[in-house]
Design an enzyme around this catalytic site. Structure first.
Site, short mmCIF file in Angstrom:
data_model
loop_
_atom_site.label_atom_id
_atom_site.label_comp_id
_atom_site.label_asym_id
_atom_site.label_seq_id
_atom_site.Cartn_x
_atom_site.Cartn_y
_atom_site.Cartn_z
N CYS A 379 0.84 -1.20 0.00
CA CYS A 379 0.00 0.00 0.00
C CYS A 379 0.87 1.26 0.00
CB CYS A 379 -0.99 -0.06 1.17
SG CYS A 379 -2.48 0.88 0.81
N HIS A 505 -3.60 -4.97 0.58
CA HIS A 505 -2.99 -5.51 1.80
C HIS A 505 -3.06 -7.04 1.82
CE1 HIS A 505 -2.43 -1.77 4.13
NE2 HIS A 505 -3.47 -1.34 3.43
N GLU A 507 -1.55 -9.07 3.57
CA GLU A 507 -1.38 -9.65 4.92
C GLU A 507 -2.73 -10.02 5.56
OE1 GLU A 507 -0.90 -6.50 4.09
OE2 GLU A 507 -1.18 -5.08 5.74
N1 GLN Z 1 -1.99 6.79 2.80
C1 GLN Z 1 -2.09 6.02 1.60
C2 GLN Z 1 -3.46 6.16 0.96
O1 GLN Z 1 -4.40 6.58 1.58
C3 GLN Z 1 -1.78 4.58 1.85
C4 GLN Z 1 -2.73 3.89 2.77
C5 GLN Z 1 -2.24 2.57 3.27
O2 GLN Z 1 -1.05 2.28 3.23
N2 GLN Z 1 -3.12 1.76 3.81
O3 GLN Z 1 -3.63 5.82 -0.19
#
Ligand code: GLN
Length: 540
Positions: A379, A505, A507
Site C-alpha cells: 500500500c 494488503h 497480509e
Molecule cells: N496513505 C495512503 C493512501 O491513503 C496509503 C494507505 C495505506 O497504506 N493503507 O492511499
C-alpha cells in the site's frame, strides 16, 4: 438454530480473549461444526477506522470492506470462514442505529431507553446471520466491571432466557497471577471478577485461567468452589510460545469436549494434525531469515499484527524462522547508513498514513533497489516505491504523492476523482476486496500461479496513470491491474532479484494453514539473498 458462546474477560485487558475465542472456534471447526466469531466493542466510535494505530492497534479490513477490530484478524487466521461487517459491532454503531430509528419515528411514541431498546438492538446484532452457522462465538470487548460494557453484558444475560438453556454458554477469561514474594499462584482476582459477573446475573460455565505456571489440582478445586463452576470447567491457559499452539493446549485441557457436552452437541471425530504441523514447523525451523520492516508505528507491535503474522506464515511455508527487525522510518530520513540494514535479508515497507517518516521509507526503497535486496512494498510501501522510481530512475525531481505534497510537479500518486470531494473520513476509503488481473511471466504470476486474484484494500490514493508509459519504459512492470476501474494494483522491477509493490494488503488474507503466496515468495527470496551473501562473504 445456532448455539451461542459468549466470551467475557476479567481482571485486566490483554489476556488473549481474542485468541481464546479463535482457538475454541478452530477446535469446534475441526469437529465439523460451522462456526463464526463476532466481536462486540464497548467504545463509541462507529468503527475503529478513524482511530490511530497508536491507540487501538491495527485496523483489520474484511472482504466486504468493513474496518474492524484486530481480533477479527485472529478469527480469520484461525478459522476457515471469513468474517464480515456484521462481525464487529460497537456501542457507537448500536446507538447510531437506535437514534436513526427514533428520528424516523419507528418507536411509535415510546420512551427510547437502554433497556429494552439498546439491549434489543444488541441482541438483534448477536442473532444476525446466526441461522447460517452451527455455533456463533461472541467476544465482548473490555473487562467486566467497566461501566461501558454493561449494556452488552445485560444483553447476553437476557439472551439465555430468550433461547433454551442448552443453547447458550458463558466463558470467562481471567488471570491467575504468580506472586513472587509468596511463591504462589493467586486466585483472588478470579474470584472477584466472577463475583462481578454473577452480580449482573451471569454465571460463567467455563473459566479460562491465564497463568505463567500450571494450575495444580488444589488451585483448580479452589477456583471451582469459589466461582461456582465444576472443576473440569476450570481451563488452564498457560503462556504459550506461539499463538498457534493455543488450540492444542486448549484441546489438551478438554475445552472443546466440555463445550460440546454443555451445548448438548455430539462430540464427533477430529484431527489436530494441521495445527500440530504448524507448531512443529515453528519449533523446528531449518534456518533463519531477517526482514527489516520500515514503518512509523514500530514501537507498538499491535499496529502491524497481520503483517507480523503473515511474515511468520511465510516462514512456516519455507521452514524458516523469521526474525523481524523493526526500523523506525524517521531514523532513515538522512541517507540510510548500512548499519540499519547490514543484518537484514529483505526489506519491507508496510502501509501507513501521514507524512511522518515518509522520506525515510523512500530512502529504504532506494537502498533495497540499488543494492538488489528483496523488497516488498505494501500500500503506502508500494506508493513509496513508485515515488522513488520516479525520482531516481526517471529523474523526476520532487516527484511525490499528493498526500504529502499537493504542489508536487510530478504527482505520481494521486487521488482518484471519487476521493477528491470526500469530507467525512469514516468509512470512505477504497475498502475491501477488489479483483486484480495478473500479467503472466511476472513475479506476481509466479507467486500466485493464477491470473485472477481478489485482495483487500484500505487507501485513498492510487498510482497516477498519467505516468504509466514513462514508468514502464524506464523498467518498472505493471503486473497487476484492476480492469473495471483502470487501476494499477501491482508494480515490480524485472531486473531486480525480488522487487514488488502492491496497492492492496495481502497480509489480511494470510493464514498459518494457507500462507499468502506473496509472503512465501518474499521470504524465500530473502533467504536466497542471505545464502548468496554468505557465500560471497566466505569467498572474500
Ligand atoms: N496513505 C495512503 C493512501 O491513503 C496509503 C494507505 C495505506 O497504506 N493503507 O492511499
Amino acid at each position: 438454530m445456532a448455539k451461542f458462546i459468549f466470551v467475557t474477560g476479567g481482571v485486566l485487558s490483554s489476556l488473549g480473549k481474542g485468541i481464546t475465542a479463535a482457538s475454541l472456534g478452530t477446535l469446534l471447526e475441526l469437529r465439523g461444526y460451522k462456526v463464526i466469531i463476532k466481536k462486540f466493542d464497548p467504545y463509541l466510535n462507529v468503527d475503529p477506522g478513524t482511530m490511530s494505530p497508536f491507540q487501538h492497534g491495527e485496523v483489520y479490513v474484511t472482504e466486504d470492506g468493513a474496518e474492524t477490530d484486530l481480533d477479527l484478524g485472529h478469527y480469520e487466521r484461525f478459522l476457515t470462514s471469513y468474517t464480515n461487517r456484521d462481525c464487529n459491532i460497537t456501542t457507537g454503531k448500536i446507538y447510531n442505529h437506535v437514534i436513526e430509528k427514533e428520528r424516523k419515528g419507528d418507536y411509535l411514541g415510546a420512551t427510547v431507553q437502554v433497556i429494552p431498546h439498546i439491549t434489543d438492538e444488541i441482541k438483534n446484532n448477536i442473532r444476525k446471520l446466526s441461522d447460517q452457522y452451527d455455533i456463533v462465538i461472541v467476544e465482548i470487548g473490555g473487562t467486566v466491571g467497566d461501566i461501558e460494557s454493561l449494556p452488552f453484558l445485560e444483553s447476553i444475560r437476557q439472551i439465555k432466557f430468550d433461547l433454551n438453556e442448552s443453547d447458550v454458554l458463558y466463558i470467562h477469561v481471567t488471570l491467575v497471577p504468580y506472586i513472587k514474594s509468596a511463591g504462589e499462584l493467586k486466585t483472588k482476582p478470579t474470584q472477584h471478577s466472577v463475583r462481578d459477573l454473577r452480580e449482573i446475573g451471569i454465571q460463567p460455565d467455563i473459566l479460562v485461567c491465564r497463568s505463567e505456571y500450571p494450575l495444580n489440582d488444589s488451585i483448580r478445586k479452589k477456583i471451582a468452589l469459589f466461582c461456582n463452576v465444576s472443576k473440569d470447567s476450570v481451563i488452564n491457559a498457560i503462556d504459550a510460545s506461539s499463538i498457534y499452539q493455543v488450540p492444542l493446549l486448549m484441546n489438551n485441557e478438554g475445552i472443546d469436549r466440555i463445550v460440546l457436552n454443555k451445548l448438548k452437541l455430539p462430540e464427533r471425530g477430529y484431527s489436530l494434525e494441521k495445527w500440530e504441523d504448524i507448531v512443529f514447523r515453528l519449533n523446528n525451523p531449518e534456518d533463519t531469515v531477517t526482514i527489516g520492516v520500515v514503518g512509523k508505528y514500530v514501537d507498538l507491535k499491535d499496529a502491524y499484527i497481520s503483517l507480523n503474522e503473515a511474515l511468520i506464515h511465510g516462514g512456516i511455508k519455507n521452514r524458516l524462522k523469521v526474525n523481524i527487525k523493526w526500523i523506525d522510518a524517521e531514523d532513515l530520513e538522512k541517507i540510510p547508513s548500512d548499519k540499519f540494514f547490514e543484518d537484514v535479508d529483505g526489506i519491507l515497507v508496510p502501509g501507513g498514513f501521514g507524512d511522518r517518516g515518509i522520506e525515510g521509507k523512500i530512502n529504504a526503497v532506494n537502498y533495497a533497489r540499488v543494492k538488489d535486496i528483496p523488497f516488498f512494498g505494501i500500500c503506502l510501501g508500494m506508493q513509496c516505491a513508485v515515488i522513488e522510481f520516479a525520482r531516481n530512475v526517471l529523474k523526476y525531481d520532487g516527484a511525490n504523492s499528493v498526500e504529502f505534497n499537493q504542489k508536487t510537479p510530478y504527482p505520481v500518486i494521486d487521488y482518484m476523482n471519487e476521493q477528491k470531494n470526500i469530507k467525512k473520513l469514516g468509512g470512505t476509503m477504497r475498502l475491501g476486496a477488489y479483483k486484480c488481473s495478473i500479467k503472466e511471466d511476472t513475479l506476481a504470476y509466479k507467486s500466485y500461479g493464477t491470473t485472477e486474484i481478489m485482495e483487500r484494500h484500505r487507501h485513498r490514493l492510487e498510482f497516477n496513470n498519467k505516468y504509466t508509459e514513462d514508468i514502464v519504459k524506464a523498467g518498472m512492470t505493471i503486473s497487476g491491474f484492476n480492469v473495471e476501474r483502470g487501476l494499477v494494483e501491482i508494480v515490480e522491477i524485472k531486473s531486480h532479484r525480488w522487487f514488488l509493490g502492491c496497492q492492496f494488503h495481502p497480509e489480511f488474507k494470510s493464514k498459518p494453514t494457507a500462507p499468502h503466496p506473496l509472503f512465501s515468495s518474499f521470504i524465500l527470496a530473502s533467504y536466497k539473498n542471505k545464502k548468496d551473501s554468505n557465500e560471497k562473504g566466505s569467498q572474500l
